[in-house]
Write a protein that holds these residues in place. Structure first.
Motif, PDB file in Angstrom:
ATOM      1  N   ASP A  14       0.852  -1.192   0.000  1.00  0.00           N
ATOM      2  CA  ASP A  14       0.000   0.000   0.000  1.00  0.00           C
ATOM      3  C   ASP A  14       0.888   1.241   0.000  1.00  0.00           C
ATOM      4  OD1 ASP A  14      -2.145  -1.701   0.127  1.00  0.00           O
ATOM      5  OD2 ASP A  14      -2.780  -1.122   2.153  1.00  0.00           O
ATOM      6  N   GLY A  40      -3.281  -5.286   0.752  1.00  0.00           N
ATOM      7  CA  GLY A  40      -3.921  -6.262  -0.127  1.00  0.00           C
ATOM      8  C   GLY A  40      -4.951  -7.013   0.700  1.00  0.00           C
ATOM      9  N   LYS A  41      -6.148  -7.152   0.163  1.00  0.00           N
ATOM     10  CA  LYS A  41      -7.233  -7.717   0.986  1.00  0.00           C
ATOM     11  C   LYS A  41      -6.928  -9.133   1.480  1.00  0.00           C
ATOM     12  CE  LYS A  41     -10.672  -4.807  -1.170  1.00  0.00           C
ATOM     13  NZ  LYS A  41     -10.747  -3.852  -0.044  1.00  0.00           N
ATOM     14  N   GLU A 140      -9.776  -9.272  -5.411  1.00  0.00           N
ATOM     15  CA  GLU A 140      -8.605  -8.663  -6.048  1.00  0.00           C
ATOM     16  C   GLU A 140      -7.813  -9.740  -6.792  1.00  0.00           C
ATOM     17  OE1 GLU A 140      -7.808  -4.764  -3.266  1.00  0.00           O
ATOM     18  OE2 GLU A 140      -6.788  -6.605  -2.685  1.00  0.00           O
ATOM     19  N   ASP A 243     -11.375  -6.022   6.162  1.00  0.00           N
ATOM     20  CA  ASP A 243     -10.556  -7.244   6.171  1.00  0.00           C
ATOM     21  C   ASP A 243     -10.485  -7.831   7.584  1.00  0.00           C
ATOM     22  OD1 ASP A 243     -10.045  -6.944   3.465  1.00  0.00           O
ATOM     23  OD2 ASP A 243      -8.330  -5.627   3.856  1.00  0.00           O
TER      24      ASP A 243
HETATM   25  O1  RIB Z   1      -9.098  -3.677   2.143  1.00  0.00           O
HETATM   26  C1  RIB Z   1      -8.014  -2.810   2.247  1.00  0.00           C
HETATM   27  C2  RIB Z   1      -7.012  -3.092   1.200  1.00  0.00           C
HETATM   28  O2  RIB Z   1      -7.590  -2.835  -0.052  1.00  0.00           O
HETATM   29  C3  RIB Z   1      -5.771  -2.237   1.285  1.00  0.00           C
HETATM   30  O3  RIB Z   1      -4.760  -2.802   2.068  1.00  0.00           O
HETATM   31  C4  RIB Z   1      -5.361  -2.075  -0.156  1.00  0.00           C
HETATM   32  O4  RIB Z   1      -4.359  -2.966  -0.512  1.00  0.00           O
HETATM   33  C5  RIB Z   1      -6.638  -2.320  -0.936  1.00  0.00           C
HETATM   34  O5  RIB Z   1      -6.466  -3.259  -1.885  1.00  0.00           O
END
Ligand code: RIB
Ligand code: NA
Length: 295
Positions: A14, A40-41, A140, A243
């Motif tokens: 991020d 990243g989720k 994702e 998350d």
């Molecule tokens: O859900 C949050 C995440 O979504 C972040 O860490 C970022 O990477 C986005 O993809």
């Protein structure tokens, strides 16, 4: 007993800018700060579940670059099993470009290596997946991967928790096969194509869990609609709250806690996560959530 959870999903770096406000089209503004933090989720959910005490196995891909190394090291440092996190050479590590503005965040995600989390790659992990209590996935990674995972979960009889974020439409088959679906209101609107959400909730009792941010989470328990309220806290950064919610819900349900207890646990964990900067900053340990629930 520790629940065994596989997280199939994205792992990214991020790139976070804080700015009083985001620029309008064609405009330049001066921001306050810049940080790179793991996100990243998929990776966020894996880290959150590991901190809560689950035995977590990540299935993902990173680039053969410095972000990829940092992402891997961070997963390991948090106790996530990375045997199925593959470095690939033809794609860069995924990145998320985040503006933390006073009103709200905005995020551009470049999937990069996360696109290599293909249906075939998931099938390679089948021996591991078969022994899991729960499988978690988000959006994702490619759409075909979500479909194939839903099918595989049906075949091997392992419940699937699908967090349909970021928003996209899904084949009905996936909605049917998932054990739990956790969209926010916006994602639910896209998933159910304008269907009244109360109707969607009653069509999928104990499966569809619509998160409403600070308000809490709504579901139908077979008798009626239930709202499990959230906890109010001082917000530093809401990135990753969803998350944390998913990971905590998944951990609790895989431990055999009831729906209601699992959702309260998830709300408490998510509320703690927003008190720290970055998607994984503030993600609580088991003890912190339990203390929070006892308050
Ligand atoms: O859900 C949050 C995440 O979504 C972040 O860490 C970022 O990477 C986005 O993809
Ligand atoms: Na946070």
């Amino acid at each position: 007993k520790k629940p065994k959870i596989a997280v199939i999903g994205s792992s990214s770096m991020d790139l976070v800018v804080t700015s009083k406000r985001r620029p309008l089209a064609g405009e330049t503004v001066l921001g306050e700060s810049f940080e790179t933090v793991p996100g990243g989720k998929g990776a966020n959910q894996a880290v959150a579940a590991a901190r809560l005490g689950a035995d977590v196995h990540m299935i993902g891909c990173v680039g053969d670059d410095s972000y990829g190394n940092e992402i891997l090291e961070n997963l390991k440092a948090n106790g996530v099993n990375t045997g199925y996190v593959k470095p690939v050479t033809h794609q860069k590590s995924g990145t998320a470009h985040i503006i933390l503005a006073e009103e709200d965040n905005s995020i551009v995600v470049v999937k990069g290596a996360n696109d290599c989390v293909t249906p075939d790659y998931v099938k390679e992990a089948l021996p591991l997946l078969k022994g899991c209590d729960l499988i978690m996935i988000q959006q994702e990674v490619p759409e075909e991967t979500v479909l194939e995972t839903a099918r595989l979960c049906g075949e091997i009889g392992v419940p699937l928790l699908l967090n349909p974020a970021p928003a996209r439409e899904l084949p009905d088959e996936v909605i049917e096969k998932a054990a739990y679906l956790t969209p926010n209101e916006h994602e639910a609107g896209i998933l159910f194509k304008g269907l009244d959400l109360s109707k969607a909730l009653s069509d999928y009792p104990d499966k569809l869990l619509i998160t409403e941010g600070a308000a809490g989470v709504r579901y139908h328990d077979g008798n009626g609609e239930q709202l499990i309220p959230s906890f109010s806290v001082k917000v530093v950064d809401t990135t990753g709250a969803g998350d944390t919610f998913n990971a905590a819900f998944g951990t609790a349900i895989a431990e055999g806690q009831s729906m209601k207890e699992s959702l309260r646990f998830a709300n408490r964990a998510a509320s703690l996560s927003v008190t720290g900067f970055g998607a994984q900053g503030g993600m609580p340990t088991r003890d912190e959530v339990e203390r929070g629930l006892a308050e």
